[in-house]
Scaffold this motif. Structure first.
Motif, short mmCIF file in Angstrom:
data_model
loop_
_atom_site.label_atom_id
_atom_site.label_comp_id
_atom_site.label_asym_id
_atom_site.label_seq_id
_atom_site.Cartn_x
_atom_site.Cartn_y
_atom_site.Cartn_z
N CYS A 1 7.72 -9.41 10.21
CA CYS A 1 6.72 -8.32 9.77
C CYS A 1 5.84 -8.12 10.57
CB CYS A 1 5.83 -9.04 8.53
SG CYS A 1 6.74 -9.07 6.96
N CYS B 1 9.83 3.82 5.12
CA CYS B 1 9.12 3.92 3.97
C CYS B 1 9.70 3.61 2.53
CB CYS B 1 8.66 5.55 3.83
SG CYS B 1 7.99 6.16 5.61
N LEU C 1 10.06 -0.27 2.18
CA LEU C 1 8.64 -0.95 1.94
C LEU C 1 8.36 -0.58 0.55
CD1 LEU C 1 6.68 0.07 5.11
CD2 LEU C 1 7.31 -2.23 4.66
N SER C 2 8.44 0.33 0.06
CA SER C 2 8.06 0.92 -1.30
C SER C 2 8.87 0.48 -2.40
CB SER C 2 7.75 2.41 -1.40
OG SER C 2 9.12 3.02 -1.21
N LEU D 1 8.20 -3.27 -2.89
CA LEU D 1 6.90 -3.46 -3.70
C LEU D 1 6.95 -3.20 -4.95
CD1 LEU D 1 3.97 -4.03 -3.21
CD2 LEU D 1 3.55 -1.52 -3.10
N TRP E 1 2.93 -8.90 -0.21
CA TRP E 1 3.68 -7.73 0.45
C TRP E 1 2.73 -6.43 0.21
CZ3 TRP E 1 7.51 -7.19 3.42
CH2 TRP E 1 8.15 -6.14 3.71
N TYR F 1 0.63 -6.50 2.86
CA TYR F 1 1.21 -6.09 4.26
C TYR F 1 1.35 -4.93 4.41
CZ TYR F 1 4.78 -5.73 7.79
OH TYR F 1 5.66 -5.15 8.87
N CYS F 2 1.76 -4.00 3.49
CA CYS F 2 2.09 -2.57 3.45
C CYS F 2 0.53 -2.00 3.70
CB CYS F 2 2.50 -2.12 1.80
SG CYS F 2 4.14 -2.59 1.68
N ASP F 3 -0.60 -2.61 3.01
CA ASP F 3 -1.71 -1.80 3.28
C ASP F 3 -2.28 -1.97 4.79
OD1 ASP F 3 -4.44 -1.02 2.27
OD2 ASP F 3 -5.03 -2.88 3.22
N VAL G 1 4.25 6.63 4.40
CA VAL G 1 4.44 5.28 3.91
C VAL G 1 3.40 5.43 2.48
CG1 VAL G 1 3.97 2.91 3.85
CG2 VAL G 1 5.09 4.02 6.00
N ILE H 1 4.71 5.09 -1.23
CA ILE H 1 4.54 4.15 -2.31
C ILE H 1 3.95 4.86 -3.54
CG2 ILE H 1 2.47 2.36 -2.52
CD1 ILE H 1 2.94 1.28 0.29
#
Length: 782
Positions: free
Chosen positions: A302, A327, A330-331, A334, A385, A388-390, A404, A408
């Motif tokens: 990460c 992208c 990651l989504s 989530l 997670w 992390y995405c934020d 991204v 999401i």
């Protein structure tokens, strides 16, 4: 020197070197097979490097050269007869690779900064790293991949001069990257993560090097990709208040344009590669390893992905968005983690989780703790997670961040979260609302917050029309739940809106409240004392206030008589400032005197004065002002001449629900009343002149049929004065309830406890509003 440290199978395959003879002598001497030297022999311990270099400086004799060649030939013959199944750790290859690294590091320390020694030149000229990567790919001997990963990781980390720009370095590094992330849980997972993160660290130091790792499948496409204009100019969002279409660009920024420029469609490379097989690139390898079962490896992967997302190179950002699965991965992860959270999870336990930090969660032990509850692990993984995405969206290049965040929204907010929020089961409504609160808590990056707000509230900025079908069903559903039959659902939804209002995003307060106040239609057309008196008389008749025998004399004997707040006297009119804003002291006193002395208890208990709210009100107001600086709000109310004439005022669905709840404050539970007043005070803190006027100015001349916060409280007090007549020993019971709420008296059952607690809340709320009005308005002398 390098050749002397190479295994015979590698050194024998290299072509003759044009470099000085001492390098060749070391190459031949070290190419012979056999175990590592014993202690005290050349090549053993720390002295091996200096000893080898000293030996290299000795004059070379023809006989020795012939002996070296014979020795190399014998080594090659021994290699051909070597057992291919013998693990590499049972050979001398690991020791020879370590010796080679020691030689290179030692050589660099002896040279001036920026110089390249003969050993490093030999390494680059003879493509030693490419040969090693070929052996690693072939798995010859077994375990060779792990040793090569270790070598190149240390080589990149310990050599100070830039190596990646050399084609004979970055090309084998690319080959080795393709061998990473093939299988989770492999024996080389640790070495793969260390190697990839080292490469990412080098790229972060020299961002232009990322161009070596972008898969250029077509040079013309790559040139078009490089020439694509920045996304920034096309996603600028005009949020200035009062423009014709202040949110016109929200719809443009809410989704990725499938072909933002003519070049985009032609350069959208297939992430899966030819033949349906996925390209194993640096990004794909890191994405795979972020799902490692070993948290320390996932954490490192990460961090490496974050380093790549931060790169300032726009071509790299566009490649990451358009030609990789970053992208989507990651989504989708989530979404998958959210689906693992059971609907039956305890909402209270979810609330207690608070904010989950992705670094701490990855580093923590996965062993269940004593405070565990069903679904805790799934909830923690999901919030980790999301955090992390934020952070990735917050720190990434603007092109990557926007892509991204939009992905999401499409793949998680709309497809997964919205169906959970629209469920009708009370238990599932509670769990999904707490989950939504957790999402709001964790989202702090501007791009992702924009997408979340658009998802929750929609893009509408025009005034609401009562009875009109909901343009955004989710917004309507959430607001409607604030007045749900279940008090628990109402409290949970109100807590969500309180959390949402604290986010530094202008569209939240504008969509919920301000868009209905911008025309100032709540102000009546009449002006002056006589017209105000007539208007108040009209309101008294229409609202049947005259039927309340306690309404006209509830302020008898108080320091602020009823005539002062029902119709402002001439003195008050003269004291009004030139811009139409009354004195702050009169406004403060209006709220402080709303609750009659007969039902006040704060003066009877120490530490319950109005001044206790001033510090908190000042702090929160300053925080709102900091957030609102970039919103370009006006400093004074809009001129009535520029407002729509004859417009019908509607406070909007959100304020309507809050005012309806405020009107029922005497019949509602204590905790629910606290939550309602908390949300209203949060709205009143925003530094917009129309909010000052509508919520905190008791002297505004309301249009017929309109209500304000002050008028709602006035009616509640009128109802209260009727109710307390039926409560025996009301003053003593009210004081006892206050002391119980402050922890000064033990809890005890009392008749009319809900009403008594509501009176306490009402008194405290009026003091809080007075404090907010004081800190918002400029101080004036008496």
């Amino acid at each position: 020197s390098i050749g002397s440290a190479l295994p015979h199978s590698i050194s024998h395959s290299t072509s003759p070197s044009p470099f000085p003879s001492h390098s060749l002598r070391l190459l031949s001497a070290a190419a012979s097979p056999g175990p590592p030297p014993a202690a005290g022999c050349p090549g053993a311990g720390d002295g091996s490097v200096s000893l080898s270099l000293r030996q290299a400086e000795r004059p070379r004799t023809p006989g020795r050269e012939e002996g070296d060649v014979q020795q190399t030939e014998r080594a090659a013959a021994a290699g051909r007869g070597h057992d291919d199944t013998l693990p590499v750790k049972q050979t001398d290859i690991p020791w020879r690779l370590r010796q080679m690294l020691d030689i290179l590091v030692y050589e660099e320390k002896q040279l001036e900064r920026g110089e390249t020694g003969p050993c490093m030149e030999y390494l680059l000229q003879h493509k030693i790293l490419e040969t090693l990567c070929t052996l690693a790919k072939a798995g010859y001997p077994p375990g060779m991949k792990q040793q090569v990963l270790i070598l190149i990781t240390k080589l990149l980390g310990q050599i100070q001069q830039p190596l990646l720009p050399h084609i004979n370095v970055h090309r084998p590094v690319q080959k080795l990257i393709r061998l990473c992330g093939e299988d989770l849980g492999s024996k080389t997972e640790k070495e793969e993560v260390q190697f990839l993160t080292t490469v990412c660290a080098k790229l972060s130091q020299d961002p232009y090097l990322i161009n070596f790792f972008i898969e250029k499948k077509d040079s013309a496409d790559y040139r078009r990709l490089s020439s694509c204009p920045s996304e920034k100019n096309r996603v600028q969002r005009d949020q200035a208040f009062g423009t014709e279409s202040p949110r016109s660009s929200w719809s443009q920024g809410s989704q990725l344009d499938p072909s933002p420029t003519p070049c985009a469609s032609s350069t959208r490379l297939n992430p899966e590669g030819e033949g349906g097989q996925r390209d194993r690139t640096l990004l794909s390898a890191l994405l795979t390893l972020t799902a490692s079962e070993k948290p320390q490896f996932a954490l490192k992967a990460c961090e490496g992905l974050l380093l790549l997302a931060r790169l300032p190179e726009e071509v790299a950002a566009r490649y990451m968005v358009e030609s990789t699965a970053v992208c989507r991965t990651l989504s989708d992860r989530l979404s998958d983690l959210c689906k693992l959270i059971p609907d039956s999870i305890d909402p209270g336990q979810v609330e207690l989780l608070g904010r989950v930090n992705w670094r701490s969660h990855c580093a923590a032990s996965r062993v269940e703790d004593a405070d565990s509850f069903p679904g805790k692990g799934a909830a923690m993984s999901f919030f980790s997670w999301l955090d992390y995405c934020d952070q990735l969206v917050k720190e990434a290049h603007e092109v990557t961040a926007a892509a991204v965040a939009q992905e999401i929204r499409r793949r998680f907010f709309v497809k997964v979260l919205e169906p959970r929020l629209l469920q009708v089961s009370e238990a599932r409504i509670l769990s999904s609302t707490e989950l939504l609160m957790g999402v709001v808590t964790h989202v702090t990056s501007p791009c992702l917050l924009d997408e979340l707000v658009l998802f929750l509230l929609g893009e509408e900025r025009e005034g609401e029309v009562p009875g009109q079908p909901a343009c955004h069903p989710l917004r309507y559903q959430l607001i409607d739940r604030c007045n749900h039959l279940s008090d628990e659902i109402s409290m949970a939804t109100l807590r969500f809106f309180e959390q949402l209002l604290q986010k530094p995003q202008e569209h939240i307060i504008y969509n919920l409240v301000l868009r209905n106040l911008r025309g100032r239609c709540y102000i009546g057309n009449s002006t002056g004392q006589e017209d105000r008196a007539a208007e108040n008389e009209h309101l008294d008749e229409t609202d049947e206030l005259e039927e309340d025998p306690f309404f006209t004399d509830i302020y008898t004997g108080s320091r602020f008589p009823a005539s002062d707040w029902l119709v402002p006297p001439v003195a008050t009119q003269e004291a009004t400032k030139a811009d139409g804003k009354p004195e702050v002291n009169r406004i403060v006193n209006s709220f402080l005197c709303l609750v009659p002395d007969a039902v006040k208890t704060s003066d009877l208990v120490a530490g319950c004065g109005y001044d206790t709210y001033l510090v908190d009100a000042h702090r929160m107001f300053q925080g709102c002002c900091v957030n609102a600086r970039e919103w370009k709000w006006p400093l004074v109310p809009k001129h009535l001449e520029s407002c729509e004439p004859g417009g019908i005022f509607y406070e909007g669905d959100f304020l309507k629900v809050l005012f309806d709840r405020m009107a029922q404050i005497l019949q509602q539970p204590y905790d629910l009343n606290l939550q309602i007043t908390s949300v209203v005070s949060k709205i009143a803190l925003f530094p917009h002149p129309h909010l000052h006027e509508y919520l905190l100015d008791p002297y505004i001349n309301l249009a017929p049929g309109c209500r304000s916060l002050f008028s709602v409280i006035v009616r509640v007090i009128g109802d209260l004065m009727q109710r307390i007549q039926r409560v025996a020993q009301f003053p003593s019971k009210l004081l006892l309830v206050r002391r119980q709420l402050m922890g000064l008296e033990p809890e005890a059952e009392l008749d009319h406890a809900m009403l008594l607690k509501a009176v306490i809340v009402l008194e405290e709320f009026c003091k809080e509003l007075a404090a907010i009005a004081f800190v918002k308005y400029p101080s004036e002398p008496d």
